[in-house]
Design a protein around this motif. Structure first.
Motif, short mmCIF file in Angstrom:
data_model
loop_
_atom_site.label_atom_id
_atom_site.label_comp_id
_atom_site.label_asym_id
_atom_site.label_seq_id
_atom_site.Cartn_x
_atom_site.Cartn_y
_atom_site.Cartn_z
N THR A 54 1.01 -1.47 0.34
CA THR A 54 0.09 0.15 -0.07
C THR A 54 0.85 1.71 -0.24
O THR A 54 0.11 2.39 -0.10
CB THR A 54 -1.02 -0.03 1.53
N ILE A 55 1.88 0.73 0.02
CA ILE A 55 3.18 2.49 -0.32
C ILE A 55 3.55 2.22 -1.26
O ILE A 55 3.48 1.44 -2.24
CB ILE A 55 4.18 2.48 0.87
N SER A 56 4.55 3.38 -1.80
CA SER A 56 5.10 3.48 -2.81
C SER A 56 6.29 2.59 -3.54
O SER A 56 6.79 2.13 -2.56
CB SER A 56 5.96 4.46 -3.17
N ALA A 59 9.34 3.54 -1.46
CA ALA A 59 9.16 3.03 -0.06
C ALA A 59 9.36 1.74 0.15
O ALA A 59 10.00 1.10 1.77
CB ALA A 59 7.97 3.59 0.38
N GLN A 60 8.48 0.86 -0.57
CA GLN A 60 8.63 -1.27 -0.26
C GLN A 60 10.21 -1.25 -0.82
O GLN A 60 10.79 -2.48 -0.29
CB GLN A 60 7.90 -1.74 -1.58
N GLY A 298 4.97 8.26 11.12
CA GLY A 298 4.62 6.92 9.94
C GLY A 298 4.15 5.33 11.08
O GLY A 298 4.29 5.78 12.59
N TRP A 326 1.35 8.20 8.54
CA TRP A 326 2.16 7.93 7.71
C TRP A 326 1.83 6.26 7.26
O TRP A 326 2.82 5.54 7.65
CB TRP A 326 2.85 8.04 6.58
N GLU A 327 0.68 5.78 6.49
CA GLU A 327 0.68 4.54 5.90
C GLU A 327 2.31 3.37 5.65
O GLU A 327 3.33 3.83 4.54
CB GLU A 327 0.24 4.00 5.44
N GLY A 328 3.11 2.56 6.72
CA GLY A 328 4.47 1.90 6.18
C GLY A 328 5.24 3.02 6.44
O GLY A 328 6.74 2.11 6.30
N MET A 329 5.82 4.21 6.90
CA MET A 329 6.27 5.04 7.09
C MET A 329 7.00 4.58 8.12
O MET A 329 6.40 4.44 9.28
CB MET A 329 5.84 6.68 6.71
N GLU A 340 6.22 9.67 -1.26
CA GLU A 340 5.21 10.09 0.52
C GLU A 340 6.29 11.17 0.87
O GLU A 340 5.60 12.14 1.78
CB GLU A 340 5.65 8.95 1.39
N SER A 344 4.77 14.72 1.70
CA SER A 344 4.22 15.08 3.75
C SER A 344 5.03 16.47 3.89
O SER A 344 4.71 17.23 4.60
CB SER A 344 5.15 14.22 4.36
#
Length: 367
Positions: A54-56, A59-60, A298, A326-329, A340, A344
């Motif tokens: 669900t993250i970029s 970011a993954q 996050g 923030w999701e997954g951060m 992200e 932000s």
């Protein structure tokens, strides 16, 4: 600090895609890295997954490439050891800071405000000479550089100068040295620009220091700035809060309190009670008169609980406060080359811009 992320990142030429391990050096992560010395702390395993989809993709990639690191060396944080590390840190970061200057700024100049060294960031498009920001960097009060991606981007987004405080660090200069430096800069720039045209922001330890500075300023009867932005603020030097247990090992940068922060908290406090509000602002007795606050964290930030508890304490104190989750951060993800982070920082800039436009008056926001 040993390389934390893959060498593949080092081949990138664009400033937005600089080696992620370089960015990590600026933040409040491990004070030392690599194998633990004999008799030193043993780090539990890093929890590598599952990686959220669900993250970029960028970011993954950060999460997939995270590597477990040893924490503070067995001998603890010493003046000689940390000085040598800072010199290496500055040398290693030079390509990164050069790229930041080229991409985001017209100039980054060394100066002195209130007797304290600062770096003055002037954006390429300076829209206002009569407004300014104060930036306080992270680094667990023992490391870190005054100029990072965060003030570079925010200076550009806001079209104004940002004064990055090169405050004194522990263990050579424990509390209250850093606080005294931050307060001196705040007092001087407050007199120059006025409260409605001045904002303060910081990440990690710098976020905690920003809060402590304004608490101290309030005790001295000084006016408050228009607004404050806190990125993953280290606002409690004790090990308290749910996320220290639930997220231990999930954050690719700030992995475990015991190995990444405990010794730094001890040397910074210099024997004082860690729950003193000027060390751990989360325990402040009153937030009366405090300006609007934006907090960013996050779902993998080891300090997530501190952000949640701080938002609750500020709201109870009548402060206009907003929390961005923030999701997954992870810890201070805003310093990384991921989408992200850019989003932000744009939100942080918008928050500060509106508060300066209204002279710091409270604006309703979702709590």
């Amino acid at each position: 600090m040993a390389q934390v992320f893959p060498a593949a990142f080092a081949a990138a030429a664009c400033p937005r895609s600089l080696p992620i391990w370089l960015l990590a050096l600026l933040l409040a992560g491990a004070v030392a890295s690599g194998r633990a010395e004999a008799g030193g702390p043993v780090r539990p395993d890093l929890r590598y997954g599952p990686i959220p989809t669900t993250i970029s993709p960028e970011a993954q990639a950060v999460l997939k490439s995270a590597t477990a690191r040893a924490g503070t060396p067995a001998g603890g944080i010493t003046a000689a050891g940390v000085q040598a590390y800072r010199l290496q840190e500055a040398k290693t970061l030079q390509p990164y800071t050069d790229a930041l200057r080229e991409q985001w700024t017209a100039s980054v100049e060394k100066s002195e405000i209130g007797g304290v060294p600062v770096q003055v960031v002037t954006p390429r498009k300076l829209l206002s000479e009569d407004r300014a920001g104060i930036y306080l960097h992270g680094g667990a009060y023992v490391l870190g550089a005054p100029f990072t991606k965060i003030p570079a981007v925010l200076a550009s987004e806001l079209g104004m100068r940002v004064y990055c405080v090169d405050y004194r660090l522990a263990p050579e200069n424990p509390f209250p040295a850093g606080l005294e430096d931050a307060l001196a800069v705040f007092r001087s720039l407050l007199a120059r620009f006025g409260p409605g045209r001045l904002v303060v922001f910081g990440d990690s330890a710098g976020g905690g220091l920003a809060l402590a500075t304004l608490l101290n300023a309030g005790e001295l009867g000084l006016a408050m700035p228009a607004a404050v932005a806190l990125i993953s603020p280290w606002c409690d030097l004790t090990r308290s809060g749910d996320s220290f247990d639930t997220l231990g090992g999930w954050d690719p940068l700030l992995q475990y309190y015991e190995l990444d922060l405990a010794e730094a908290a001890r040397v910074y406090a210099g024997g004082r009670d860690l729950k003193s509000p000027l060390l751990s602002p989360l325990y402040a007795e009153s937030w009366k008169g405090f300006p609007p606050v934006l907090i960013s964290t996050g779902t993998r930030d080891l300090l997530q609980s501190l952000a949640a508890r701080l938002r609750r304490e500020l709201a109870r104190g009548g402060v206009d406060v907003r929390l961005n989750l923030w999701e997954g951060m992870w810890h201070v993800f805003e310093a990384y080359p991921v989408p992200e982070a850019d989003e932000s920082l744009k939100e942080v800039a918008a928050f500060l811009r509106v508060r300066m436009a209204t002279g710091g008056s409270a604006i309703s926001s979702k709590k």
